[in-house]
Design a protein around this motif. Structure first.
Motif, PDB file in Angstrom:
ATOM      1  N   LYS A  77      14.378   8.649  -6.575  1.00 26.03           N
ATOM      2  CA  LYS A  77      15.352   8.560  -5.478  1.00 26.03           C
ATOM      3  C   LYS A  77      14.804   7.770  -4.290  1.00 26.03           C
ATOM      4  CE  LYS A  77      17.931  11.511  -2.314  1.00 26.03           C
ATOM      5  NZ  LYS A  77      18.167  12.891  -1.863  1.00 26.03           N
ATOM      6  N   VAL A  78      13.526   7.987  -3.937  1.00 30.75           N
ATOM      7  CA  VAL A  78      12.973   7.344  -2.734  1.00 30.75           C
ATOM      8  C   VAL A  78      12.214   6.047  -3.042  1.00 30.75           C
ATOM      9  CG1 VAL A  78      12.880   9.473  -1.389  1.00 30.75           C
ATOM     10  CG2 VAL A  78      10.889   8.771  -2.706  1.00 30.75           C
ATOM     11  N   ARG A  79      12.097   5.693  -4.312  1.00 28.78           N
ATOM     12  CA  ARG A  79      11.342   4.482  -4.682  1.00 28.78           C
ATOM     13  C   ARG A  79      11.859   3.216  -3.999  1.00 28.78           C
ATOM     14  NH1 ARG A  79      10.835   0.528  -8.826  1.00 28.78           N
ATOM     15  NH2 ARG A  79       8.620   0.065  -9.193  1.00 28.78           N
ATOM     16  N   PRO A  80      13.180   2.976  -3.901  1.00 27.72           N
ATOM     17  CA  PRO A  80      13.627   1.767  -3.197  1.00 27.72           C
ATOM     18  C   PRO A  80      13.130   1.707  -1.741  1.00 27.72           C
ATOM     19  CG  PRO A  80      15.420   2.655  -4.505  1.00 27.72           C
ATOM     20  CD  PRO A  80      14.317   3.690  -4.526  1.00 27.72           C
ATOM     21  N   ALA A  81      13.150   2.830  -1.051  1.00 29.82           N
ATOM     22  CA  ALA A  81      12.645   2.863   0.330  1.00 29.82           C
ATOM     23  C   ALA A  81      11.139   2.642   0.360  1.00 29.82           C
ATOM     24  CB  ALA A  81      13.003   4.189   0.993  1.00 29.82           C
ATOM     25  N   HIS A  82      10.433   3.181  -0.625  1.00 31.89           N
ATOM     26  CA  HIS A  82       8.991   2.983  -0.763  1.00 31.89           C
ATOM     27  C   HIS A  82       8.673   1.496  -0.920  1.00 31.89           C
ATOM     28  CE1 HIS A  82       4.976   3.254  -2.642  1.00 31.89           C
ATOM     29  NE2 HIS A  82       5.480   2.765  -3.761  1.00 31.89           N
ATOM     30  N   SER A 127      -8.796   1.244  11.300  1.00 30.29           N
ATOM     31  CA  SER A 127      -9.473   2.547  11.247  1.00 30.29           C
ATOM     32  C   SER A 127      -8.843   3.407  10.157  1.00 30.29           C
ATOM     33  CB  SER A 127      -9.352   3.268  12.588  1.00 30.29           C
ATOM     34  OG  SER A 127      -7.996   3.628  12.824  1.00 30.29           O
ATOM     35  N   LEU A 128      -9.567   4.455   9.782  1.00 31.76           N
ATOM     36  CA  LEU A 128      -9.035   5.415   8.818  1.00 31.76           C
ATOM     37  C   LEU A 128      -7.780   6.076   9.382  1.00 31.76           C
ATOM     38  CD1 LEU A 128      -9.275   6.953   6.144  1.00 31.76           C
ATOM     39  CD2 LEU A 128     -10.804   8.554   7.300  1.00 31.76           C
ATOM     40  N   GLU A 129      -7.771   6.343  10.666  1.00 34.83           N
ATOM     41  CA  GLU A 129      -6.605   6.983  11.299  1.00 34.83           C
ATOM     42  C   GLU A 129      -5.367   6.102  11.186  1.00 34.83           C
ATOM     43  OE1 GLU A 129      -9.655   6.637  12.864  1.00 34.83           O
ATOM     44  OE2 GLU A 129     -10.267   8.701  12.432  1.00 34.83           O
ATOM     45  N   GLU A 130      -5.525   4.801  11.435  1.00 33.83           N
ATOM     46  CA  GLU A 130      -4.387   3.886  11.305  1.00 33.83           C
ATOM     47  C   GLU A 130      -3.905   3.842   9.860  1.00 33.83           C
ATOM     48  OE1 GLU A 130      -3.022  -0.771  11.841  1.00 33.83           O
ATOM     49  OE2 GLU A 130      -5.145  -0.273  12.064  1.00 33.83           O
ATOM     50  N   ALA A 131      -4.839   3.740   8.924  1.00 32.55           N
ATOM     51  CA  ALA A 131      -4.468   3.706   7.505  1.00 32.55           C
ATOM     52  C   ALA A 131      -3.753   4.986   7.106  1.00 32.55           C
ATOM     53  CB  ALA A 131      -5.711   3.486   6.649  1.00 32.55           C
ATOM     54  N   ARG A 132      -4.230   6.129   7.590  1.00 34.40           N
ATOM     55  CA  ARG A 132      -3.597   7.403   7.261  1.00 34.40           C
ATOM     56  C   ARG A 132      -2.164   7.450   7.803  1.00 34.40           C
ATOM     57  NH1 ARG A 132      -5.444  11.288   4.864  1.00 34.40           N
ATOM     58  NH2 ARG A 132      -7.635  10.870   5.338  1.00 34.40           N
ATOM     59  N   LYS A 133      -1.953   6.967   9.018  1.00 38.44           N
ATOM     60  CA  LYS A 133      -0.590   6.933   9.583  1.00 38.44           C
ATOM     61  C   LYS A 133       0.329   6.072   8.727  1.00 38.44           C
ATOM     62  CE  LYS A 133      -1.753   7.882  14.385  1.00 38.44           C
ATOM     63  NZ  LYS A 133      -1.804   7.370  15.750  1.00 38.44           N
ATOM     64  N   LEU A 134      -0.174   4.907   8.308  1.00 45.62           N
ATOM     65  CA  LEU A 134       0.628   4.023   7.454  1.00 45.62           C
ATOM     66  C   LEU A 134       0.956   4.692   6.133  1.00 45.62           C
ATOM     67  CD1 LEU A 134      -1.256   0.649   8.057  1.00 45.62           C
ATOM     68  CD2 LEU A 134       0.993   1.287   8.954  1.00 45.62           C
ATOM     69  N   ALA A 135      -0.054   5.298   5.508  1.00 44.92           N
ATOM     70  CA  ALA A 135       0.133   5.928   4.196  1.00 44.92           C
ATOM     71  C   ALA A 135       1.048   7.141   4.276  1.00 44.92           C
ATOM     72  CB  ALA A 135      -1.217   6.313   3.608  1.00 44.92           C
ATOM     73  N   GLU A 136       0.888   7.949   5.302  1.00 45.83           N
ATOM     74  CA  GLU A 136       1.719   9.155   5.438  1.00 45.83           C
ATOM     75  C   GLU A 136       3.167   8.836   5.790  1.00 45.83           C
ATOM     76  OE1 GLU A 136      -0.523  11.605   8.159  1.00 45.83           O
ATOM     77  OE2 GLU A 136      -1.783  12.388   6.531  1.00 45.83           O
ATOM     78  N   ALA A 137       3.408   7.651   6.350  1.00 44.18           N
ATOM     79  CA  ALA A 137       4.776   7.240   6.677  1.00 44.18           C
ATOM     80  C   ALA A 137       5.506   6.638   5.484  1.00 44.18           C
ATOM     81  CB  ALA A 137       4.756   6.242   7.833  1.00 44.18           C
ATOM     82  N   ASP A 138       4.791   6.382   4.398  1.00 44.91           N
ATOM     83  CA  ASP A 138       5.424   5.871   3.180  1.00 44.91           C
ATOM     84  C   ASP A 138       6.445   6.906   2.712  1.00 44.91           C
ATOM     85  OD1 ASP A 138       6.050   5.229   0.481  1.00 44.91           O
ATOM     86  OD2 ASP A 138       4.089   4.306   0.202  1.00 44.91           O
ATOM     87  N   PRO A 139       7.674   6.499   2.463  1.00 41.96           N
ATOM     88  CA  PRO A 139       8.713   7.459   2.074  1.00 41.96           C
ATOM     89  C   PRO A 139       8.350   8.361   0.891  1.00 41.96           C
ATOM     90  CG  PRO A 139       9.728   5.385   2.641  1.00 41.96           C
ATOM     91  CD  PRO A 139       8.239   5.153   2.652  1.00 41.96           C
ATOM     92  N   VAL A 140       7.611   7.855  -0.105  1.00 43.49           N
ATOM     93  CA  VAL A 140       7.269   8.714  -1.243  1.00 43.49           C
ATOM     94  C   VAL A 140       6.301   9.827  -0.856  1.00 43.49           C
ATOM     95  CG1 VAL A 140       7.780   7.035  -3.060  1.00 43.49           C
ATOM     96  CG2 VAL A 140       5.456   7.159  -2.121  1.00 43.49           C
ATOM     97  N   VAL A 141       5.497   9.597   0.167  1.00 48.32           N
ATOM     98  CA  VAL A 141       4.582  10.627   0.675  1.00 48.32           C
ATOM     99  C   VAL A 141       5.329  11.533   1.656  1.00 48.32           C
ATOM    100  CG1 VAL A 141       2.459  11.067   1.977  1.00 48.32           C
ATOM    101  CG2 VAL A 141       2.559   9.161   0.356  1.00 48.32           C
ATOM    102  N   ALA A 142       6.038  10.927   2.598  1.00 48.24           N
ATOM    103  CA  ALA A 142       6.753  11.695   3.626  1.00 48.24           C
ATOM    104  C   ALA A 142       7.795  12.634   3.024  1.00 48.24           C
ATOM    105  CB  ALA A 142       7.415  10.737   4.622  1.00 48.24           C
TER     106      ALA A 142
END
Length: 89
Positions: free
Chosen positions: A17-22, A55-70
C-alpha cells in the motif's frame, strides 16, 4: 558520510500500500543528493537504501521519515558505512 538502511518488510500488505509513496520519497531525496543508491533484495523480503548525510542523526531522520518505516510496514536498521576505495593497489 554514507549510511546504510536495511529495511526488512514486516507487513507485506501494508508495504504494498505505501510502496508508491516510498519510491516517490526516495526519488525526491535522490534529486536532492541525499540518496546514493536504493533497491529491493531479490528475495522480496525488503530492501536497502544508502543515504548521504552529514551525521547519523540526519540519516536517521531521513530514514525514519520514509513512508514504509513511518507507517510500520518495515523495520529499520541504520549503520554508518565506510566503503573501500578500490582498487587497493
Amino acid at each position: 558520510m554514507l549510511y546504510v538502511a536495511f529495511l526488512p518488510i514486516i507487513n507485506q500488505e501494508l508495504n504494498a500500500k505505501v510502496r508508491p509513496a516510498h519510491l516517490e520519497y526516495l526519488n525526491d531525496l535522490y534529486k536532492q543528493d541525499k540518496v546514493f543508491m536504493a533497491g529491493p533484495f531479490t528475495d522480496k523480503e525488503g530492501g536497502l537504501v544508502i543515504y548521504k548525510a552529514s551525521s547519523l542523526e540526519e540519516a536517521r531522520k531521513l530514514a525514519e521519515a520514509d513512508p514504509v518505516v513511518a507507517e510500520g510496514a518495515r523495520t529499520l536498521e541504520l549503520r554508518e558505512w565506510s566503503p573501500l576505495e578500490l582498487p587497493l593497489t
